[in-house]
Motif scaffolding. Structure first.
Motif, PDB file in Angstrom:
ATOM      1  N   ASN A 277       8.858   6.017  -0.581  1.00 35.79           N
ATOM      2  CA  ASN A 277       8.762   4.689  -0.572  1.00 35.79           C
ATOM      3  C   ASN A 277       7.312   4.413  -0.059  1.00 35.79           C
ATOM      4  N   ASP A 278       6.763   5.121   0.963  1.00 37.12           N
ATOM      5  CA  ASP A 278       5.405   4.972   1.421  1.00 37.12           C
ATOM      6  C   ASP A 278       4.319   5.457   0.700  1.00 37.12           C
ATOM      7  N   THR A 279       4.353   5.968  -0.536  1.00 33.12           N
ATOM      8  CA  THR A 279       3.547   6.765  -1.421  1.00 33.12           C
ATOM      9  C   THR A 279       2.464   5.600  -1.840  1.00 33.12           C
ATOM     10  N   TYR A 280       2.926   4.413  -2.140  1.00 30.38           N
ATOM     11  CA  TYR A 280       2.073   3.205  -2.623  1.00 30.38           C
ATOM     12  C   TYR A 280       2.018   2.127  -1.822  1.00 30.38           C
ATOM     13  N   GLU A 281       2.470   2.347  -0.700  1.00 31.08           N
ATOM     14  CA  GLU A 281       2.788   1.013   0.343  1.00 31.08           C
ATOM     15  C   GLU A 281       1.633   0.279   0.718  1.00 31.08           C
ATOM     16  N   LYS A 282       0.468   1.495   0.988  1.00 31.46           N
ATOM     17  CA  LYS A 282      -0.903   0.880   1.544  1.00 31.46           C
ATOM     18  C   LYS A 282      -1.295   0.089   0.387  1.00 31.46           C
ATOM     19  N   LEU A 283      -1.336   0.484  -0.998  1.00 30.49           N
ATOM     20  CA  LEU A 283      -1.990  -0.222  -2.047  1.00 30.49           C
ATOM     21  C   LEU A 283      -1.137  -1.558  -2.398  1.00 30.49           C
ATOM     22  N   LEU A 284       0.047  -1.271  -2.131  1.00 30.95           N
ATOM     23  CA  LEU A 284       0.919  -2.726  -2.534  1.00 30.95           C
ATOM     24  C   LEU A 284       1.064  -3.785  -1.647  1.00 30.95           C
ATOM     25  N   LEU A 285       1.100  -3.121  -0.377  1.00 33.53           N
ATOM     26  CA  LEU A 285       1.484  -4.460   0.874  1.00 33.53           C
ATOM     27  C   LEU A 285       0.693  -5.572   0.662  1.00 33.53           C
ATOM     28  N   PRO A 286      -0.525  -5.484   0.420  1.00 32.43           N
ATOM     29  CA  PRO A 286      -1.237  -6.997   0.115  1.00 32.43           C
ATOM     30  C   PRO A 286      -0.770  -7.931  -0.871  1.00 32.43           C
TER      31      PRO A 286
END
Length: 124
Positions: A17-26
Motif C-alpha cells: 500500500n505504500d507504493t503510491y502513498e507519497k504521491l497520493l497522501l496530499p
C-alpha cells in the motif's frame, strides 16, 4: 483522463500500500485511507475507503503522472471475470454513471473475491 484501453494499463498485481502513498497522501481527504494497491509495469490503481484512484505514469522519465479519481458513489454496477485454466488473467469491469465502462486486468494470482468485497463494501 487515462486511456483505459492502453495495453500498458493491464495485468495488475497486488503490491504494498505504500507504493503510491507519497504521491497520493496530499490528495487524500480527512478520514480517507488506502485499502489495497495494484501495480502494472508503470501504472497502477489504488482502492481507498472513498474511491478508486488510477495512476498513469507518462513520458520516458515518468515524472508526468495522470491521476483519475473515481468515487464509489458513481459506480452503477460491476462484473468480474475470474482466471481460468488457459486464461490466467482476471478482469474487473466497472460501470460508472459519469464516464461509462472501465476495465482493469489483473494477474491470475490476485484475490478477485477481496477486490469484489472492497467494492461492494463501499457501493452497497
Amino acid at each position: 483522463m487515462i486511456d483505459f484501453e492502453n495495453p500498458q494499463f493491464i495485468r495488475l498485481k497486488q503490491t504494498d500500500n505504500d507504493t503510491y502513498e507519497k504521491l497520493l497522501l496530499p490528495l487524500l481527504i480527512d478520514g480517507e485511507d488506502i485499502v489495497s494497491t495494484y501495480q502494472g509495469t508503470r501504472d497502477g490503481i489504488v482502492f481507498t475507503n472513498k474511491r478508486i484512484i488510477a495512476i498513469n505514469i507518462q513520458g520516458i522519465t515518468g515524472k508526468k503522472k495522470d491521476i483519475t479519481s473515481m468515487p464509489y458513489s458513481k459506480i452503477q454496477t460491476y462484473s468480474v471475470e475470474t482466471s481460468g485454466v488457459f486464461d490466467l488473467d482476471a478482469e474487473l469491469s466497472l460501470y460508472f454513471s459519469t464516464i461509462g465502462k472501465i476495465r482493469f486486468e489483473f494477474s491470475g494470482s490476485c484475490d478477485m473475491a477481496r477486490i469484489c468485497r472492497i467494492i461492494s463494501n463501499y457501493v452497497l
